[in-house]
Design a protein around this motif. Structure first.
Motif, short mmCIF file in Angstrom:
data_model
loop_
_atom_site.label_atom_id
_atom_site.label_comp_id
_atom_site.label_asym_id
_atom_site.label_seq_id
_atom_site.Cartn_x
_atom_site.Cartn_y
_atom_site.Cartn_z
N PHE A 1 0.83 -1.20 0.00
CA PHE A 1 0.00 0.00 0.00
C PHE A 1 0.87 1.25 0.00
CE2 PHE A 1 -2.60 -3.34 1.71
CZ PHE A 1 -3.83 -3.11 1.11
N PHE A 2 0.33 2.31 -0.60
CA PHE A 2 0.99 3.60 -0.59
C PHE A 2 0.04 4.60 0.04
CE2 PHE A 2 1.95 7.73 -2.62
CZ PHE A 2 3.26 7.88 -2.17
N HIS A 3 0.43 5.14 1.19
CA HIS A 3 -0.39 6.14 1.87
C HIS A 3 -0.06 7.49 1.24
CE1 HIS A 3 -1.48 8.81 5.37
NE2 HIS A 3 -2.60 8.15 5.12
N LYS A 4 -1.04 8.02 0.52
CA LYS A 4 -0.82 9.21 -0.32
C LYS A 4 -0.40 10.44 0.49
CE LYS A 4 -4.26 7.39 -3.50
NZ LYS A 4 -5.58 7.59 -4.10
N GLN A 5 -1.05 10.70 1.60
CA GLN A 5 -0.79 11.91 2.36
C GLN A 5 0.63 11.92 2.94
OE1 GLN A 5 -3.60 12.67 5.49
NE2 GLN A 5 -2.72 14.65 6.01
N SER A 6 1.05 10.82 3.54
CA SER A 6 2.38 10.77 4.16
C SER A 6 3.46 10.29 3.19
CB SER A 6 2.35 9.84 5.38
OG SER A 6 2.13 8.50 4.98
N LYS A 7 3.03 9.83 2.01
CA LYS A 7 3.95 9.27 1.02
C LYS A 7 4.73 8.08 1.60
CE LYS A 7 4.59 13.49 -1.72
NZ LYS A 7 3.29 13.98 -1.57
N SER A 8 4.00 7.24 2.36
CA SER A 8 4.61 6.08 3.01
C SER A 8 4.24 4.79 2.30
CB SER A 8 4.14 5.98 4.46
OG SER A 8 4.55 7.09 5.20
N LEU A 9 5.23 3.92 2.15
CA LEU A 9 5.02 2.58 1.60
C LEU A 9 4.73 1.64 2.76
CD1 LEU A 9 5.15 0.58 -0.79
CD2 LEU A 9 7.59 0.34 -0.28
N ILE A 10 3.67 0.85 2.64
CA ILE A 10 3.30 -0.11 3.68
C ILE A 10 3.39 -1.51 3.07
CG2 ILE A 10 1.50 -0.87 5.26
CD1 ILE A 10 0.35 2.02 5.06
N VAL A 11 4.35 -2.30 3.55
CA VAL A 11 4.52 -3.67 3.07
C VAL A 11 4.61 -4.61 4.27
CG1 VAL A 11 5.64 -3.01 0.91
CG2 VAL A 11 7.03 -3.45 2.93
N THR A 12 4.50 -5.89 4.00
CA THR A 12 4.62 -6.88 5.06
C THR A 12 5.96 -7.59 4.98
OG1 THR A 12 2.23 -7.17 5.04
CG2 THR A 12 3.51 -8.89 6.13
N ASP A 13 6.15 -8.42 3.97
CA ASP A 13 7.38 -9.20 3.82
C ASP A 13 8.17 -8.86 2.56
OD1 ASP A 13 6.96 -10.68 6.16
OD2 ASP A 13 5.70 -12.12 5.11
N ALA A 14 7.63 -8.00 1.72
CA ALA A 14 8.25 -7.71 0.43
C ALA A 14 9.59 -7.00 0.56
CB ALA A 14 7.32 -6.88 -0.45
N VAL A 15 9.78 -6.29 1.62
CA VAL A 15 11.04 -5.58 1.84
C VAL A 15 11.62 -6.06 3.16
CG1 VAL A 15 12.13 -3.33 2.19
CG2 VAL A 15 10.24 -3.56 0.58
N GLU A 16 12.80 -6.60 3.09
CA GLU A 16 13.48 -7.07 4.30
C GLU A 16 14.93 -6.64 4.24
OE1 GLU A 16 12.90 -11.17 5.28
OE2 GLU A 16 10.80 -11.12 4.68
N ARG A 17 15.48 -6.37 5.38
CA ARG A 17 16.90 -6.02 5.46
C ARG A 17 17.66 -7.26 5.90
NH1 ARG A 17 20.50 -3.85 9.53
NH2 ARG A 17 22.16 -2.75 8.47
N ILE A 18 18.57 -7.69 5.06
CA ILE A 18 19.40 -8.85 5.39
C ILE A 18 20.84 -8.36 5.47
CG2 ILE A 18 20.18 -11.13 4.64
CD1 ILE A 18 17.47 -11.33 3.14
N GLN A 19 21.40 -8.49 6.63
CA GLN A 19 22.77 -8.02 6.84
C GLN A 19 23.78 -8.90 6.13
OE1 GLN A 19 22.59 -8.33 11.12
NE2 GLN A 19 22.40 -6.11 11.31
N ARG A 20 24.87 -8.27 5.69
CA ARG A 20 25.95 -9.05 5.07
C ARG A 20 26.60 -9.99 6.08
NH1 ARG A 20 27.66 -7.70 0.05
NH2 ARG A 20 26.92 -5.74 -0.78
N GLN A 21 26.74 -9.54 7.30
CA GLN A 21 27.35 -10.34 8.36
C GLN A 21 26.27 -10.76 9.34
OE1 GLN A 21 30.58 -11.28 8.32
NE2 GLN A 21 30.69 -10.22 6.36
N PRO A 22 26.32 -12.01 9.81
CA PRO A 22 25.33 -12.45 10.80
C PRO A 22 25.55 -11.69 12.12
CG PRO A 22 27.00 -14.14 10.47
CD PRO A 22 27.25 -13.06 9.45
N PRO A 23 24.51 -11.60 12.94
CA PRO A 23 24.68 -10.96 14.24
C PRO A 23 25.77 -11.65 15.05
CG PRO A 23 22.36 -11.36 13.77
CD PRO A 23 23.17 -12.04 12.69
N THR A 24 26.36 -10.94 15.98
CA THR A 24 27.50 -11.48 16.74
C THR A 24 27.13 -12.68 17.60
OG1 THR A 24 27.09 -9.84 18.47
CG2 THR A 24 28.73 -9.28 16.78
N ASP A 25 25.87 -12.85 17.96
CA ASP A 25 25.49 -13.99 18.78
C ASP A 25 25.26 -15.27 17.97
OD1 ASP A 25 23.24 -12.87 17.63
OD2 ASP A 25 21.92 -13.45 19.27
#
Length: 165
Positions: free
Chosen positions: A131-155
């Motif tokens: 979804f695109f909220h027109k007034q705030s110009k915000s993209l609303i997604v569930t799983d389509a955008v994810e941040r995957i780090q190059r390095q795994p977390p230290t734990d």
């Protein structure tokens, strides 16, 4: 279980709720502070994002429930109403629903359906509404955008990842 939900206060004062989270008193109190929940949207096929939709609808019985096309339940493919989730509309591109009617929030939110049929892997089709909220110009997604780090977390021990543990 769902770890995030999005609530949008629409111009008429009502709330558009995407992928409700666990039905805690705190969650419902926060929603009630925003306004009356009028629309409950299940914006993906994944079970963890619709697990609490029936609870949200029970709390807000006058709210209409909208879902993405090609809804599936796993391991058995059961109709959503059998799970306590009524379906009042199926999302479509832009400002309309699949039946051609205008989405109640069309003046404020646009919709795009993201779909990938993964038959080769034996998986259910991946379907998500963005979804695109027109007034705030915000993209609303569930799983389509994810941040995957190059390095795994230290734990996390890197050798465990390479061994598949």
């Amino acid at each position: 279980a769902t770890i995030r939900s999005v609530a949008v206060k629409l111009n008429d004062g009502s709330v558009w709720l995407q992928n409700p989270v666990a039905p805690t008193e705190e969650f419902f109190k926060l929603l009630d502070e925003i306004g009356p929940v009028k629309h409950i949207v299940i914006s993906t096929y994944a079970i963890e994002h619709k697990a609490y939709a029936a609870d949200a609808h029970k709390k807000y019985p006058s709210a209409k429930v909208y879902v993405t096309p090609k809804q599936k339940t796993v391991p058995l493919d059961l109709p959503l109403p059998l799970l306590g989730i009524p379906v009042d509309g199926i999302l479509d591109e832009g400002e309309t629903l699949v039946d051609g009617t205008k989405a109640p929030w069309a003046n404020e939110l646009d919709c795009a359906i993201l779909a990938y049929d993964n038959k080769e892997a034996g998986a259910v089709p991946i379907v998500e509404a963005a979804f695109f909220h027109k007034q705030s110009k915000s993209l609303i997604v569930t799983d389509a955008v994810e941040r995957i780090q190059r390095q795994p977390p230290t734990d996390i021990v890197r050798t465990d990842l390479l061994l598949g543990l």
